[in-house]
Design a protein around this motif. Structure first.
Motif, PDB file in Angstrom:
ATOM      1  N   MET A   1     -17.694  -6.431  36.458  1.00 47.58           N
ATOM      2  CA  MET A   1     -16.241  -6.491  36.641  1.00 47.58           C
ATOM      3  C   MET A   1     -15.552  -6.304  35.288  1.00 47.58           C
ATOM      4  SD  MET A   1     -13.886  -9.575  38.265  1.00 47.58           S
ATOM      5  CE  MET A   1     -14.510  -9.362  39.928  1.00 47.58           C
ATOM      6  N   LYS A   2     -14.656  -5.326  35.208  1.00 51.04           N
ATOM      7  CA  LYS A   2     -13.903  -5.097  33.975  1.00 51.04           C
ATOM      8  C   LYS A   2     -12.631  -5.945  34.010  1.00 51.04           C
ATOM      9  CE  LYS A   2     -11.677  -1.582  31.108  1.00 51.04           C
ATOM     10  NZ  LYS A   2     -11.317  -0.142  30.965  1.00 51.04           N
ATOM     11  N   ILE A   3     -12.555  -6.906  33.093  1.00 50.39           N
ATOM     12  CA  ILE A   3     -11.417  -7.830  33.049  1.00 50.39           C
ATOM     13  C   ILE A   3     -10.663  -7.634  31.742  1.00 50.39           C
ATOM     14  CG2 ILE A   3     -10.705 -10.238  33.178  1.00 50.39           C
ATOM     15  CD1 ILE A   3     -13.365 -10.869  34.518  1.00 50.39           C
ATOM     16  N   ILE A   4      -9.366  -7.446  31.840  1.00 48.39           N
ATOM     17  CA  ILE A   4      -8.533  -7.306  30.647  1.00 48.39           C
ATOM     18  C   ILE A   4      -7.667  -8.550  30.483  1.00 48.39           C
ATOM     19  CG2 ILE A   4      -8.481  -4.791  30.757  1.00 48.39           C
ATOM     20  CD1 ILE A   4      -5.692  -4.952  31.968  1.00 48.39           C
ATOM     21  N   GLY A   5      -7.311  -8.844  29.254  1.00 48.95           N
ATOM     22  CA  GLY A   5      -6.394  -9.943  28.969  1.00 48.95           C
ATOM     23  C   GLY A   5      -5.028  -9.373  28.663  1.00 48.95           C
ATOM     24  N   ILE A   6      -3.993  -9.936  29.267  1.00 46.85           N
ATOM     25  CA  ILE A   6      -2.630  -9.460  29.050  1.00 46.85           C
ATOM     26  C   ILE A   6      -1.757 -10.628  28.597  1.00 46.85           C
ATOM     27  CG2 ILE A   6      -0.614  -8.324  30.047  1.00 46.85           C
ATOM     28  CD1 ILE A   6      -2.418  -6.961  32.026  1.00 46.85           C
ATOM     29  N   ILE A   7      -1.025 -10.400  27.513  1.00 43.04           N
ATOM     30  CA  ILE A   7      -0.126 -11.417  26.958  1.00 43.04           C
ATOM     31  C   ILE A   7       1.310 -10.930  27.126  1.00 43.04           C
ATOM     32  CG2 ILE A   7       0.503 -12.739  24.904  1.00 43.04           C
ATOM     33  CD1 ILE A   7      -2.310 -11.972  23.788  1.00 43.04           C
ATOM     34  N   PRO A   8       2.055 -11.447  28.102  1.00 40.56           N
ATOM     35  CA  PRO A   8       3.469 -11.074  28.226  1.00 40.56           C
ATOM     36  C   PRO A   8       4.253 -11.662  27.058  1.00 40.56           C
ATOM     37  CG  PRO A   8       2.621 -12.024  30.276  1.00 40.56           C
ATOM     38  CD  PRO A   8       1.631 -12.328  29.192  1.00 40.56           C
ATOM     39  N   ALA A   9       5.073 -10.838  26.414  1.00 39.55           N
ATOM     40  CA  ALA A   9       5.826 -11.305  25.237  1.00 39.55           C
ATOM     41  C   ALA A   9       7.259 -10.800  25.297  1.00 39.55           C
ATOM     42  CB  ALA A   9       5.141 -10.830  23.958  1.00 39.55           C
ATOM     43  N   ARG A  10       8.191 -11.728  25.330  1.00 40.12           N
ATOM     44  CA  ARG A  10       9.616 -11.392  25.359  1.00 40.12           C
ATOM     45  C   ARG A  10      10.273 -11.802  24.045  1.00 40.12           C
ATOM     46  NH1 ARG A  10      12.425 -14.475  28.174  1.00 40.12           N
ATOM     47  NH2 ARG A  10      14.175 -13.099  28.608  1.00 40.12           N
ATOM     48  N   TYR A  11      11.190 -10.992  23.575  1.00 43.57           N
ATOM     49  CA  TYR A  11      11.920 -11.330  22.350  1.00 43.57           C
ATOM     50  C   TYR A  11      13.029 -12.321  22.653  1.00 43.57           C
ATOM     51  CZ  TYR A  11      13.916 -10.696  17.694  1.00 43.57           C
ATOM     52  OH  TYR A  11      14.371 -10.916  16.423  1.00 43.57           O
ATOM     53  N   ALA A  12      13.709 -12.098  23.788  1.00 46.77           N
ATOM     54  CA  ALA A  12      14.841 -12.955  24.156  1.00 46.77           C
ATOM     55  C   ALA A  12      14.329 -14.275  24.718  1.00 46.77           C
ATOM     56  CB  ALA A  12      15.723 -12.253  25.181  1.00 46.77           C
ATOM     57  N   SER A  13      14.661 -15.346  24.055  1.00 48.02           N
ATOM     58  CA  SER A  13      14.290 -16.687  24.506  1.00 48.02           C
ATOM     59  C   SER A  13      15.461 -17.620  24.230  1.00 48.02           C
ATOM     60  CB  SER A  13      13.044 -17.182  23.765  1.00 48.02           C
ATOM     61  OG  SER A  13      12.798 -18.542  24.031  1.00 48.02           O
ATOM     62  N   THR A  14      15.840 -18.369  25.228  1.00 49.48           N
ATOM     63  CA  THR A  14      17.008 -19.245  25.082  1.00 49.48           C
ATOM     64  C   THR A  14      16.815 -20.264  23.959  1.00 49.48           C
ATOM     65  OG1 THR A  14      17.454 -19.041  27.454  1.00 49.48           O
ATOM     66  CG2 THR A  14      18.535 -20.851  26.282  1.00 49.48           C
ATOM     67  N   ARG A  15      15.643 -20.886  23.930  1.00 50.31           N
ATOM     68  CA  ARG A  15      15.395 -21.943  22.945  1.00 50.31           C
ATOM     69  C   ARG A  15      14.846 -21.428  21.622  1.00 50.31           C
ATOM     70  NH1 ARG A  15      11.970 -26.647  25.614  1.00 50.31           N
ATOM     71  NH2 ARG A  15      10.720 -24.905  26.375  1.00 50.31           N
ATOM     72  N   PHE A  16      14.258 -20.215  21.645  1.00 55.88           N
ATOM     73  CA  PHE A  16      13.604 -19.731  20.436  1.00 55.88           C
ATOM     74  C   PHE A  16      13.601 -18.200  20.432  1.00 55.88           C
ATOM     75  CE2 PHE A  16       9.717 -20.866  17.516  1.00 55.88           C
ATOM     76  CZ  PHE A  16      10.282 -20.102  16.502  1.00 55.88           C
ATOM     77  N   PRO A  17      14.734 -17.567  20.133  1.00 51.22           N
ATOM     78  CA  PRO A  17      14.794 -16.097  20.104  1.00 51.22           C
ATOM     79  C   PRO A  17      13.820 -15.522  19.069  1.00 51.22           C
ATOM     80  CG  PRO A  17      16.995 -17.049  20.095  1.00 51.22           C
ATOM     81  CD  PRO A  17      16.043 -18.184  19.863  1.00 51.22           C
ATOM     82  N   GLY A  18      13.146 -14.424  19.436  1.00 52.32           N
ATOM     83  CA  GLY A  18      12.207 -13.778  18.534  1.00 52.32           C
ATOM     84  C   GLY A  18      10.915 -14.527  18.330  1.00 52.32           C
ATOM     85  N   LYS A  19      10.610 -15.462  19.201  1.00 52.20           N
ATOM     86  CA  LYS A  19       9.436 -16.332  19.034  1.00 52.20           C
ATOM     87  C   LYS A  19       8.122 -15.583  18.809  1.00 52.20           C
ATOM     88  CE  LYS A  19       8.234 -18.840  22.625  1.00 52.20           C
ATOM     89  NZ  LYS A  19       8.164 -19.955  23.592  1.00 52.20           N
ATOM     90  N   PRO A  20       7.799 -14.511  19.555  1.00 52.53           N
ATOM     91  CA  PRO A  20       6.502 -13.848  19.349  1.00 52.53           C
ATOM     92  C   PRO A  20       6.275 -13.333  17.932  1.00 52.53           C
ATOM     93  CG  PRO A  20       7.494 -13.130  21.403  1.00 52.53           C
ATOM     94  CD  PRO A  20       8.542 -13.902  20.669  1.00 52.53           C
ATOM     95  N   LEU A  21       7.370 -13.041  17.207  1.00 55.54           N
ATOM     96  CA  LEU A  21       7.231 -12.489  15.860  1.00 55.54           C
ATOM     97  C   LEU A  21       7.382 -13.546  14.769  1.00 55.54           C
ATOM     98  CD1 LEU A  21       9.169  -9.120  16.250  1.00 55.54           C
ATOM     99  CD2 LEU A  21       6.730  -9.599  16.592  1.00 55.54           C
ATOM    100  N   THR A  22       7.612 -14.778  15.166  1.00 54.56           N
ATOM    101  CA  THR A  22       7.733 -15.863  14.188  1.00 54.56           C
ATOM    102  C   THR A  22       6.421 -16.049  13.423  1.00 54.56           C
ATOM    103  OG1 THR A  22       9.367 -17.044  15.523  1.00 54.56           O
ATOM    104  CG2 THR A  22       8.133 -18.341  13.908  1.00 54.56           C
ATOM    105  N   LEU A  23       6.511 -16.116  12.111  1.00 54.72           N
ATOM    106  CA  LEU A  23       5.311 -16.266  11.287  1.00 54.72           C
ATOM    107  C   LEU A  23       4.777 -17.688  11.333  1.00 54.72           C
ATOM    108  CD1 LEU A  23       6.186 -14.168   8.107  1.00 54.72           C
ATOM    109  CD2 LEU A  23       4.810 -13.485  10.098  1.00 54.72           C
ATOM    110  N   ILE A  24       3.493 -17.785  11.604  1.00 58.16           N
ATOM    111  CA  ILE A  24       2.778 -19.055  11.585  1.00 58.16           C
ATOM    112  C   ILE A  24       1.574 -18.869  10.671  1.00 58.16           C
ATOM    113  CG2 ILE A  24       1.448 -20.723  12.926  1.00 58.16           C
ATOM    114  CD1 ILE A  24       3.186 -20.114  15.309  1.00 58.16           C
TER     115      ILE A  24
END
Length: 245
Positions: A1-24
């Protein structure tokens, strides 16, 4: 079985706009999630699915990135759009705000798809989470399939109802839901075609749509305590945890 991983990422966030690109610790949040996914043995590929070109441009530096419609009502719909154009048998939806997700959890959810059409994960409920409606609880049957998910503590343990929360937790193995989902391809595409269900609307929990439409959900039990980045203050907490590794 070929299984892929998918990470949905939105820039617009009410509590934390731009969260996916925030540096950690010097890396974008979404890169941390991708690298954890790449440590999972069950996934043949990891894809970031986004409706924002800024995220798409950054994500291409460390994985495959797919642009999706900005009109999707949920991350599940965004996942389905990507799956429709991918050559895969199944997909695992990984939350884009969990930079410490354990690859073992991903593998456990993916592994359950060998015998089930949909899967997720759960861990022991802690005392501080008992009354928290943001911590979703789940009960399972003897086959390890979900019976119900709720924002309330379930089940109601009648004989221990007068005890403290610690006493109730000692009386029954309460489980909290971990927000990661596995789907066989045809199951996911069928699921997003159903309308919002009454229980889903009441609890604001998408997974109830599957149960209401007769799709069983396997629940992999794991020893994992999710650490999400919901607000800017969470960044320091995650960096402190990373520094200990």
């Amino acid at each position: 079985m070929k299984i892929i991983g998918i990470i949905p990422a939105r820039y617009a966030s009410t509590r934390f706009p731009g969260k996916p690109l925030t540096l950690i610790a010097g890396k974008p949040l979404v890169q941390h999630v991708v690298e954890r996914c790449q440590g999972a043995r069950a996934l043949s590929e990891t894809i970031v699915a986004t409706d924002d070109t800024r995220i798409w441009e950054v994500a291409q530096n460390f994985c495959r990135a797919e642009m999706t419609s900005a009109d999707h009502p949920s991350g599940t719909d965004r996942l389905a759009e990507v799956v429709r154009r991918c050559n895969c048998d199944a997909a695992v939806n990984i939350q884009g705000d969990e930079p410490l997700i354990d690859p073992f959890v991903i593998d456990a959810v993916a592994g359950a798809l060998a015998e089930h059409e949909m899967s997720t994960a759960a861990a022991p409920l802690r005392e501080a989470e008992y009354d928290d409606p943001n911590v979703v609880k789940v009960v399972v049957n003897s086959r390890g399939e979900a019976l119900y998910f709720s924002r309330r503590a379930i089940p109601y343990v009648r004989d221990a109802a007068s005890r403290s929360i610690a006493g109730q937790l000692a009386a029954f193995p309460f489980l909290k839901h971990i927000g990661i989902y596995g789907y066989r391809r045809e199951t996911l595409l069928r699921l997003v075609g159903f309308p919002v269900s009454p229980l889903e609307q009441a609890e604001k929990l998408e997974q109830l749509r599957a149960l209401e439409n007769g799709i069983p959900i396997a629940v992999a039990r794991v020893a994992y305590d999710s650490v999400g980045v919901d607000v800017p203050a969470d960044v320091k907490r995650v960096e402190a945890l990373l520094a200990k590794r």
